[in-house]
Design a protein around this motif. Structure first.
Motif, PDB file in Angstrom:
ATOM      1  N   VAL A  75       0.894  -1.211   0.189  1.00  0.00           N
ATOM      2  CA  VAL A  75      -0.130  -0.084   0.010  1.00  0.00           C
ATOM      3  C   VAL A  75       0.686   1.215  -0.002  1.00  0.00           C
ATOM      4  N   ASP A  76       1.939   1.209   0.709  1.00  0.00           N
ATOM      5  CA  ASP A  76       3.025   2.375   0.679  1.00  0.00           C
ATOM      6  C   ASP A  76       3.775   2.369  -0.317  1.00  0.00           C
ATOM      7  N   GLY A  77       3.722   1.679  -1.459  1.00  0.00           N
ATOM      8  CA  GLY A  77       4.799   1.799  -2.461  1.00  0.00           C
ATOM      9  C   GLY A  77       5.825   0.724  -2.466  1.00  0.00           C
ATOM     10  N   ARG A  78       6.291   0.082  -1.394  1.00  0.00           N
ATOM     11  CA  ARG A  78       7.197  -0.682  -1.266  1.00  0.00           C
ATOM     12  C   ARG A  78       7.304  -2.280  -1.908  1.00  0.00           C
ATOM     13  N   TYR A  79       8.045  -2.628  -2.503  1.00  0.00           N
ATOM     14  CA  TYR A  79       8.124  -3.940  -3.313  1.00  0.00           C
ATOM     15  C   TYR A  79       8.481  -4.918  -2.393  1.00  0.00           C
ATOM     16  N   ALA A  80       8.891  -4.759  -1.358  1.00  0.00           N
ATOM     17  CA  ALA A  80       9.335  -5.919  -0.428  1.00  0.00           C
ATOM     18  C   ALA A  80       8.895  -5.306   0.827  1.00  0.00           C
ATOM     19  N   VAL A  81       8.694  -6.212   1.718  1.00  0.00           N
ATOM     20  CA  VAL A  81       8.009  -5.915   3.357  1.00  0.00           C
ATOM     21  C   VAL A  81       9.163  -6.619   4.372  1.00  0.00           C
ATOM     22  N   LEU A  82       9.623  -5.910   5.150  1.00  0.00           N
ATOM     23  CA  LEU A  82      10.597  -6.529   6.197  1.00  0.00           C
ATOM     24  C   LEU A  82       9.521  -6.728   7.296  1.00  0.00           C
ATOM     25  N   HIS A  83       9.640  -8.027   7.755  1.00  0.00           N
ATOM     26  CA  HIS A  83       8.758  -8.507   9.002  1.00  0.00           C
ATOM     27  C   HIS A  83       9.686  -9.539   9.674  1.00  0.00           C
ATOM     28  N   GLU A  84       9.764  -9.099  11.049  1.00  0.00           N
ATOM     29  CA  GLU A  84      10.678  -9.955  12.016  1.00  0.00           C
ATOM     30  C   GLU A  84      12.066 -10.432  11.106  1.00  0.00           C
ATOM     31  N   ASN A  85      12.991  -9.249  10.708  1.00  0.00           N
ATOM     32  CA  ASN A  85      13.997  -9.698  10.304  1.00  0.00           C
ATOM     33  C   ASN A  85      13.942 -10.429   8.837  1.00  0.00           C
ATOM     34  N   GLU A  86      12.828 -10.725   8.245  1.00  0.00           N
ATOM     35  CA  GLU A  86      12.785 -11.499   6.930  1.00  0.00           C
ATOM     36  C   GLU A  86      12.215 -10.565   6.096  1.00  0.00           C
ATOM     37  N   LEU A  87      12.479 -10.768   4.752  1.00  0.00           N
ATOM     38  CA  LEU A  87      12.098  -9.898   3.607  1.00  0.00           C
ATOM     39  C   LEU A  87      11.050 -10.750   2.758  1.00  0.00           C
ATOM     40  N   TYR A  88       9.843 -10.068   2.691  1.00  0.00           N
ATOM     41  CA  TYR A  88       8.749 -10.995   1.738  1.00  0.00           C
ATOM     42  C   TYR A  88       8.356  -9.925   0.643  1.00  0.00           C
ATOM     43  N   TYR A  89       8.128 -10.763  -0.393  1.00  0.00           N
ATOM     44  CA  TYR A  89       7.430  -9.777  -1.579  1.00  0.00           C
ATOM     45  C   TYR A  89       6.292 -10.973  -2.111  1.00  0.00           C
ATOM     46  N   LEU A  90       5.118 -10.033  -2.912  1.00  0.00           N
ATOM     47  CA  LEU A  90       4.026 -10.845  -3.163  1.00  0.00           C
ATOM     48  C   LEU A  90       3.783 -10.787  -4.513  1.00  0.00           C
ATOM     49  N   MET A  91       3.281 -11.830  -5.080  1.00  0.00           N
ATOM     50  CA  MET A  91       3.190 -11.973  -6.523  1.00  0.00           C
ATOM     51  C   MET A  91       1.807 -12.857  -6.923  1.00  0.00           C
ATOM     52  N   PRO A  92       1.240 -12.704  -8.011  1.00  0.00           N
ATOM     53  CA  PRO A  92       0.221 -13.582  -8.255  1.00  0.00           C
ATOM     54  C   PRO A  92       0.343 -14.927  -8.302  1.00  0.00           C
ATOM     55  N   TRP A  93      -0.591 -15.926  -8.325  1.00  0.00           N
ATOM     56  CA  TRP A  93      -0.282 -17.233  -8.005  1.00  0.00           C
ATOM     57  C   TRP A  93      -0.487 -17.866  -9.409  1.00  0.00           C
ATOM     58  N   LEU A  94       0.485 -18.614 -10.059  1.00  0.00           N
ATOM     59  CA  LEU A  94       0.225 -19.004 -11.421  1.00  0.00           C
ATOM     60  C   LEU A  94      -0.067 -20.377 -11.343  1.00  0.00           C
ATOM     61  N   ALA A  95      -1.041 -20.938 -12.310  1.00  0.00           N
ATOM     62  CA  ALA A  95      -1.330 -22.574 -12.117  1.00  0.00           C
ATOM     63  C   ALA A  95      -0.314 -23.305 -12.468  1.00  0.00           C
ATOM     64  N   ASN A  96       0.528 -22.777 -13.445  1.00  0.00           N
ATOM     65  CA  ASN A  96       1.761 -23.627 -14.143  1.00  0.00           C
ATOM     66  C   ASN A  96       1.234 -24.836 -14.537  1.00  0.00           C
ATOM     67  N   GLU A  97       0.134 -25.035 -15.307  1.00  0.00           N
ATOM     68  CA  GLU A  97      -0.319 -26.430 -15.846  1.00  0.00           C
ATOM     69  C   GLU A  97       0.543 -26.742 -16.862  1.00  0.00           C
ATOM     70  N   VAL A  98       1.002 -28.086 -17.003  1.00  0.00           N
ATOM     71  CA  VAL A  98       1.619 -28.487 -18.167  1.00  0.00           C
ATOM     72  C   VAL A  98       0.877 -28.755 -19.343  1.00  0.00           C
ATOM     73  N   LYS A  99       0.812 -27.699 -20.303  1.00  0.00           N
ATOM     74  CA  LYS A  99       0.418 -27.987 -21.437  1.00  0.00           C
ATOM     75  C   LYS A  99       1.021 -28.069 -22.778  1.00  0.00           C
ATOM     76  N   GLU A 100       2.232 -27.938 -22.491  1.00  0.00           N
ATOM     77  CA  GLU A 100       3.386 -28.484 -23.455  1.00  0.00           C
ATOM     78  C   GLU A 100       4.207 -29.332 -23.110  1.00  0.00           C
ATOM     79  N   ASN A 101       4.894 -29.983 -24.198  1.00  0.00           N
ATOM     80  CA  ASN A 101       5.748 -30.894 -23.543  1.00  0.00           C
ATOM     81  C   ASN A 101       7.245 -30.365 -23.147  1.00  0.00           C
ATOM     82  N   ARG A 102       8.308 -31.097 -22.505  1.00  0.00           N
ATOM     83  CA  ARG A 102       9.446 -30.551 -22.032  1.00  0.00           C
ATOM     84  C   ARG A 102       9.978 -29.965 -23.059  1.00  0.00           C
ATOM     85  N   PHE A 103      10.353 -30.364 -24.294  1.00  0.00           N
ATOM     86  CA  PHE A 103      11.109 -29.798 -25.325  1.00  0.00           C
ATOM     87  C   PHE A 103      10.399 -28.060 -25.397  1.00  0.00           C
TER      88      PHE A 103
END
Length: 352
Positions: A75-103
């Motif tokens: 909310v205050d514009g920071r891209y990472a939040v310090l909490h109890e001496n640890e740094l955290y950042y937030l991202m959307p959760w991607l499904a990462n479903e396999v729709k293509e082969n490994r190659f």
């Protein structure tokens, strides 16, 4: 009780993003958080890596590179939040479903890696003295490795009965020595061509390229994540570790790797000296030499079977790499021949 503890731990962190957590799943260093505004990924990182990480990601976004899993500002514009001496950042959760082969997934990974390097590339000044120092130091290390190989094989040849490891080393010695000589030869050629140069290309490297750090959305688009080890450096620092891990398997002729490498080179072509350096480092049989050195130095030889198996895996890596390098040699020779023919035809046409 466990669920309540997880919610209590993340609540003060996600509060910085105006989110209310409803449920939390632990996924290693990532927490999948179900909130009043959707599903998010909360990642914990070492605070000492936070500054560079945020700066490099923001730099890539500003240059127009959008294949990075977005990082949401608090909310205050920071891209990472310090909490109890640890740094955290937030991202959307991607499904990462396999729709293509490994190659195809890795093909997309290499294409996006090349785009990332292309958008962030810049020339830096490297003094002739620093270049010479790197050359001499590296060459000295490799010549010491060659001396070790010669000493070990001579030791084996003097024995009437060889241990299983010594027998395997003796049978593999020629291939290891050839790989090292190829690596040294390419390295010397690279230095001859760049000795007077004071420029080199650097890029923002991801720092830990892997299929686990290249995620897919529901439309099949791939995005890099986990940029915590990103830094400025040679693109080889991204390519070589990925290829080494991929080829550390049973003996195989990996045409897939050839395709991936040339997909990358299509979007981020190497200069002649960069290709020489790539070939030199890629060919260097460091892993199998270290395996032999560890055996040679060991005072206790009770772990013979374990040592043999480890050496065998590193030797397989060498042979898999050897095939890739052989194919690169063939492809580059064909390209030079085709170019020479085009130039000859062009000169012939001009004379007519």
């Amino acid at each position: 009780m466990v669920k309540e503890n997880r919610l209590l731990k993340v609540a003060p962190i996600v509060k910085n993003y105006a989110l209310e957590p409803h449920f939390v799943e632990e996924r290693g260093r990532i927490r999948k958080i179900y909130t009043n505004k959707g599903v998010f990924a909360l990642k914990k990182i070492d605070p000492k890596h936070g500054g560079d990480f945020i700066r490099h990601v923001q730099s890539l976004f500003q240059k127009g590179y959008n294949r990075i899993v977005p990082i949401f500002p608090a909310v205050d514009g920071r891209y990472a939040v310090l909490h109890e001496n640890e740094l955290y950042y937030l991202m959307p959760w991607l499904a990462n479903e396999v729709k293509e082969n490994r190659f195809e997934r890795n093909q997309q990974l290499f294409r996006e890696l090349a785009r990332l390097h292309t958008l962030s590339v810049r020339e830096v000044t490297i003094s002739k003295e620093d270049r010479a120092e790197h050359y001499e130091k590296t060459l000295l290390e490799w010549e010491k490795e060659n001396e070790f190989l010669l000493g070990f094989i001579e030791s084996c040849e003097r024995r009437e009965y060889l241990s299983p490891f010594e027998l395997m080393f003796s049978l593999s010695y020629h291939d290891i020595s050839q790989a090292l000589q190829f690596s040294i030869k390419r390295f010397k050629t690279w230095y001859e061509k760049t000795e007077e140069s004071e420029k080199a290309r650097t890029v923002i490297i991801h720092g830990k390229v892997s299929t686990e750090h290249f995620l897919f959305d529901d439309k099949g688009h791939g995005y890099f994540t986990n940029f915590e080890k990103s830094r400025l450096g040679s693109p080889l620092h991204d390519l070589l570790p990925f290829l080494s891990r991929t080829l550390k398997t049973y003996p195989k002729r990996s045409e897939e790797c050839i395709e991936w490498i040339y997909t990358y080179l299509k979007y981020f072509p190497f200069k002649e000296d960069e290709l020489l350096l790539f070939q030199s480092y890629f060919a260097h049989p460091g892993a199998v030499i270290r395996s032999a050195e560890n055996y040679f130095k060991a005072s206790d030889r009770k772990g013979e079977r374990k040592s043999v198996l480890h050496f065998q895996r590193q030797y397989w890596l060498l042979k898999n790499t050897e095939y890739i390098l052989m194919r690169i040699e063939e492809i580059e020779a064909q390209k030079k021949q085709a170019k020479a023919m085009e130039e000859a035809e062009g000169q012939g046409g001009a004379q007519n």
